[in-house]
Design a protein around this motif. Structure first.
Motif, PDB file in Angstrom:
ATOM      1  N   ASN A 114       1.809   1.028 -27.291  1.00  0.00           N
ATOM      2  CA  ASN A 114       2.120   0.083 -26.232  1.00  0.00           C
ATOM      3  C   ASN A 114       3.543   0.275 -25.718  1.00  0.00           C
ATOM      4  O   ASN A 114       3.779   0.331 -24.504  1.00  0.00           O
ATOM      5  CB  ASN A 114       1.938  -1.351 -26.746  1.00  0.00           C
ATOM      6  CG  ASN A 114       2.375  -2.383 -25.722  1.00  0.00           C
ATOM      7  OD1 ASN A 114       1.891  -2.383 -24.598  1.00  0.00           O
ATOM      8  ND2 ASN A 114       3.288  -3.250 -26.115  1.00  0.00           N
ATOM      9  N   VAL A 115       4.501   0.390 -26.638  1.00  0.00           N
ATOM     10  CA  VAL A 115       5.903   0.553 -26.241  1.00  0.00           C
ATOM     11  C   VAL A 115       6.111   1.858 -25.476  1.00  0.00           C
ATOM     12  O   VAL A 115       6.778   1.892 -24.433  1.00  0.00           O
ATOM     13  CB  VAL A 115       6.823   0.510 -27.483  1.00  0.00           C
ATOM     14  CG1 VAL A 115       8.233   0.974 -27.123  1.00  0.00           C
ATOM     15  CG2 VAL A 115       6.882  -0.902 -28.051  1.00  0.00           C
ATOM     16  N   ILE A 116       5.518   2.936 -25.972  1.00  0.00           N
ATOM     17  CA  ILE A 116       5.741   4.261 -25.375  1.00  0.00           C
ATOM     18  C   ILE A 116       5.110   4.369 -23.991  1.00  0.00           C
ATOM     19  O   ILE A 116       5.788   4.734 -23.010  1.00  0.00           O
ATOM     20  CB  ILE A 116       5.192   5.361 -26.291  1.00  0.00           C
ATOM     21  CG1 ILE A 116       6.019   5.452 -27.570  1.00  0.00           C
ATOM     22  CG2 ILE A 116       5.180   6.712 -25.568  1.00  0.00           C
ATOM     23  CD1 ILE A 116       5.398   6.343 -28.639  1.00  0.00           C
ATOM     24  N   TYR A 117       3.825   4.046 -23.906  1.00  0.00           N
ATOM     25  CA  TYR A 117       3.088   4.334 -22.669  1.00  0.00           C
ATOM     26  C   TYR A 117       3.145   3.192 -21.651  1.00  0.00           C
ATOM     27  O   TYR A 117       2.957   3.436 -20.460  1.00  0.00           O
ATOM     28  CB  TYR A 117       1.648   4.701 -22.997  1.00  0.00           C
ATOM     29  CG  TYR A 117       1.558   5.943 -23.843  1.00  0.00           C
ATOM     30  CD1 TYR A 117       1.716   7.208 -23.280  1.00  0.00           C
ATOM     31  CD2 TYR A 117       1.364   5.863 -25.215  1.00  0.00           C
ATOM     32  CE1 TYR A 117       1.669   8.349 -24.058  1.00  0.00           C
ATOM     33  CE2 TYR A 117       1.315   7.004 -26.003  1.00  0.00           C
ATOM     34  CZ  TYR A 117       1.470   8.237 -25.421  1.00  0.00           C
ATOM     35  OH  TYR A 117       1.445   9.372 -26.198  1.00  0.00           O
ATOM     36  N   ASN A 118       3.397   1.965 -22.080  1.00  0.00           N
ATOM     37  CA  ASN A 118       3.460   0.842 -21.137  1.00  0.00           C
ATOM     38  C   ASN A 118       4.875   0.487 -20.716  1.00  0.00           C
ATOM     39  O   ASN A 118       5.063  -0.312 -19.798  1.00  0.00           O
ATOM     40  CB  ASN A 118       2.773  -0.395 -21.722  1.00  0.00           C
ATOM     41  CG  ASN A 118       1.275  -0.207 -21.847  1.00  0.00           C
ATOM     42  OD1 ASN A 118       0.690   0.613 -21.151  1.00  0.00           O
ATOM     43  ND2 ASN A 118       0.650  -0.952 -22.744  1.00  0.00           N
ATOM     44  N   TYR A 119       5.863   1.054 -21.411  1.00  0.00           N
ATOM     45  CA  TYR A 119       7.255   0.758 -21.060  1.00  0.00           C
ATOM     46  C   TYR A 119       8.044   2.041 -20.789  1.00  0.00           C
ATOM     47  O   TYR A 119       8.455   2.291 -19.657  1.00  0.00           O
ATOM     48  CB  TYR A 119       7.931  -0.060 -22.170  1.00  0.00           C
ATOM     49  CG  TYR A 119       7.389  -1.464 -22.275  1.00  0.00           C
ATOM     50  CD1 TYR A 119       7.899  -2.495 -21.481  1.00  0.00           C
ATOM     51  CD2 TYR A 119       6.343  -1.779 -23.157  1.00  0.00           C
ATOM     52  CE1 TYR A 119       7.400  -3.787 -21.562  1.00  0.00           C
ATOM     53  CE2 TYR A 119       5.836  -3.059 -23.240  1.00  0.00           C
ATOM     54  CZ  TYR A 119       6.369  -4.061 -22.446  1.00  0.00           C
ATOM     55  OH  TYR A 119       5.869  -5.337 -22.518  1.00  0.00           O
TER      56      TYR A 119
END
Length: 430
Positions: A114-119
Motif C-alpha cells: 500500500n505504501v509503495i504503490y499507492n503513495y
C-alpha cells in the motif's frame, strides 16, 4: 474458500545474480567508433560472470582515469553494475526479497504494498532511476502522506528498501535518513499516570484485553508477538519471557484449511526478534492468574482447544492482531487519552526505559530491533553499554500501579502453585 494467490511481477534477471565478489579488467584501453572504452568482467556470488564495457570517452587518458575510478568504487563497494527504475527495484524488493528471503507475513506485505504503490510510486515517476532519487524527492513522497500511521510505516519501508539498495550496490548514497529526520513527527507517548489509568480502566471494563495490554506496556512487544505468547514461553523461576514467534497470515495463505488463516505461527520479524525479556513480579502474578483462568475454562468448555496461548478466546484459540483495535480505541476514549495505535505503546515502553538511563543497546535488544540504528532514530542517543533491565522494569511496574497491596482476582491454592511454578520457585516461598 480459496484465497487469491500473490502474483509476482516479472523482474530483470540481474536481480538474481547476487553481490559482486571479484572483477577483472583488460590492461589496454579499447578504441570504439572514434571514442575510447575500457572493458572488464564482474563475477557475482551466484557464480555468474558478466562482461562489461564503459565507453564514450574522448581520449585514452580520460578512459584510463574512468577505469581507475571504477576499480576504486569496486573496492569500496560503491560501483553500480546495473541501473534500475524505481518500479523495477520496488517490485523486486517487495515480491522477491521481502517475501522469499525475509518471509514477511501477509499483513506486512499488504501494508508495505500500500505504501509503495499507492503513495511513493504515485508521487515519484515509477520509470525514474533509483540512482536519481535525492533527499528532497524522499521528503516530497513523505509530504504526500497525511495519515500518521501510514507515515510511520513509510519510514520503515523506506529505510529497509534503500538500505538494501545501498548494501547491494544499487545506489551510492542513501538519501532516506536525512529526509526522515527533516520530516519526523513525535510519537504519542503516555505518562506514568496515564499508563496506570489505562491499565486499571482496562481491567475494570475490558478484561479480555488486560493481559495483552499489560504485556505490551511492560515488555515492549509488538501486538503480533503478544498474541503469540504461550505459557511455555515463560520462565517462572528466572522471571523471563522467551519471545520465539509471532502470529499472522503468511503470504502463501497457510492455515486456511483449519480456519487459522490470520493466526499462523510464524517466525519473528527478524532474527533479533527472538529474545528474552525480564518480567516484573507483578506481571508474573497476573500471568499466574491468567493460567488459572485458562485451566478453569479448559475444564468447563468441551470445545476448548488446548493450544497454550496466554491471550486466548473462550474456545482456546488465539486472537488475531485486528481483534483488539476497536476495544483499544474505546478504552482510550474512556480514559480521555489521545488517539494512538496499539503499536505506539512500544514507544511509551522504550521512553520509560530511556528516562531510567537504560542504554540504547539494551532498549534495542528488548524491542527486538536489528541494531541500535532504528532505536537511535526514534529516541535520543544513550551510552552504549548494556546491563540488566529487570530492576528498572520492576520499578516501572511499581510506578504504574496504585500504592496498595495487590489482591488476586481468584484464590491461588498450594496445588495451583505446585502445578504452575517449578519446584525450585515454590520452595522459595516463605
Amino acid at each position: 474458500m480459496n484465497k487469491k494467490p500473490i502474483i509476482k511481477p516479472d523482474v530483470k534477471e540481474s536481480f538474481q545474480y547476487g553481490d559482486i565478489v571479484s572483477w577483472k579488467f583488460r590492461d589496454t584501453i579499447t578504441p570504439v567508433r572514434g571514442k575510447f572504452a575500457y572493458r572488464f568482467s564482474l563475477t557475482f556470488s551466484t557464480g555468474i560472470v558478466i562482461p562489461m564495457q564503459k565507453g564514450g570517452y574522448s581520449t585514452k587518458t580520460e578512459a584510463l582515469k574512468a577505469k581507475e575510478f571504477a576499480i576504486a568504487e569496486l573496492h569500496s563497494k560503491r560501483f553500480i553494475p546495473f541501473e534500475y527504475t524505481l518500479k523495477e527495484f520496488f517490485d523486486y524488493w517487495l515480491y522477491y526479497y521481502m517475501i522469499d528471503e525475509r518471509k514477511i507475513s501477509y499483513h506486512t506485505f499488504c501494508s508495505y504494498r500500500n505504501v509503495i504503490y499507492n503513495y511513493f510510486l504515485k508521487t515519484w515517476d515509477p520509470n525514474s532511476k533509483i540512482t536519481d532519487i535525492e533527499r528532497d524527492d524522499i521528503k516530497k513522497g513523505l509530504d504526500s502522506i497525511e495519515k500518521v500511521s501510514v507515515l510511520l510505516l513509510s519510514y520503515t519501508v523506506l529505510k529497509g528498501a534503500f538500505t538494501y539498495a545501498k548494501n547491494h550496490q544499487m545506489i551510492r548514497i542513501n538519501p532516506v535518513l536525512t529526509a526522515i529526520r527533516m520530516k519526523k513527527k513525535e510519537y504519542p507517548i503516555l505518562s506514568i499516570p496515564q499508563i496506570s489509568l489505562l491499565l486499571l480502566k482496562c481491567k475494570e471494563t475490558k478484561a479480555e484485553m488486560y493481559i495483552p495490554l499489560l504485556l505490551t506496556l511492560t515488555t515492549g512487544l509488538r501486538i503480533s508477538e503478544v498474541i503469540a505468547i504461550k505459557f511455555s514461553d515463560i520462565d517462572w523461576w528466572e522471571g523471563e519471557l522467551h519471545v520465539r514467534r509471532q502470529l499472522g497470515r503468511t503470504t502463501s495463505n497457510d492455515g486456511e484449511a483449519d480456519n487459522r488463516l490470520c493466526t499462523q505461527e510464524v517466525k519473528t520479524k527478524s532474527h533479533s526478534g527472538e529474545r528474552d525479556i525480564p518480567l516484573g513480579d507483578f506481571v508474573i502474578d497476573e500471568l499466574i492468574v491468567a493460567r488459572h483462568k485458562y485451566e478453569t475454562v479448559q475444564k468447563s468448555n468441551p470445545q476448548f482447544q488446548d493450544l497454550d496461548f496466554v491471550c486466548f478466546r473462550e474456545n482456546g484459540l488465539p486472537y488475531n492482531r485486528g481483534n483488539l483495535g476497536k476495544s483499544f480505541k474505546e478504552l482510550l476514549a474512556d480514559c480521555n487519552l489521545p488517539k494512538m495505535r496499539w503499536h505506539d505503546l512500544r514507544h511509551t515502553y522504550a521512553t520509560v526505559l530511556k528516562e531510567n538511563d537504560i542504554s540504547l543497546k539494551a532498549i534495542s535488544v528488548c524491542m527486538g530491533h536489528n541494531g541500535t540504528g532504528v532505536t537511535k532514530d526514534v529516541y535520543i542517543n544513550l551510552p552504549e553499554e548494556i546491563y540488566d533491565c529487570e530492576k528498572v522494569i520492576g520499578n516501572f511496574i511499581i510506578d504504574i500501579l496504585p500504592q496498595t497491596d495487590f489482591v488476586f482476582d481468584i484464590q491461588i491454592s498450594e496445588k495451583d502453585l505446585l502445578e504452575l511454578l517449578p519446584q525450585k520457585v515454590y520452595n522459595t516461598v516463605g
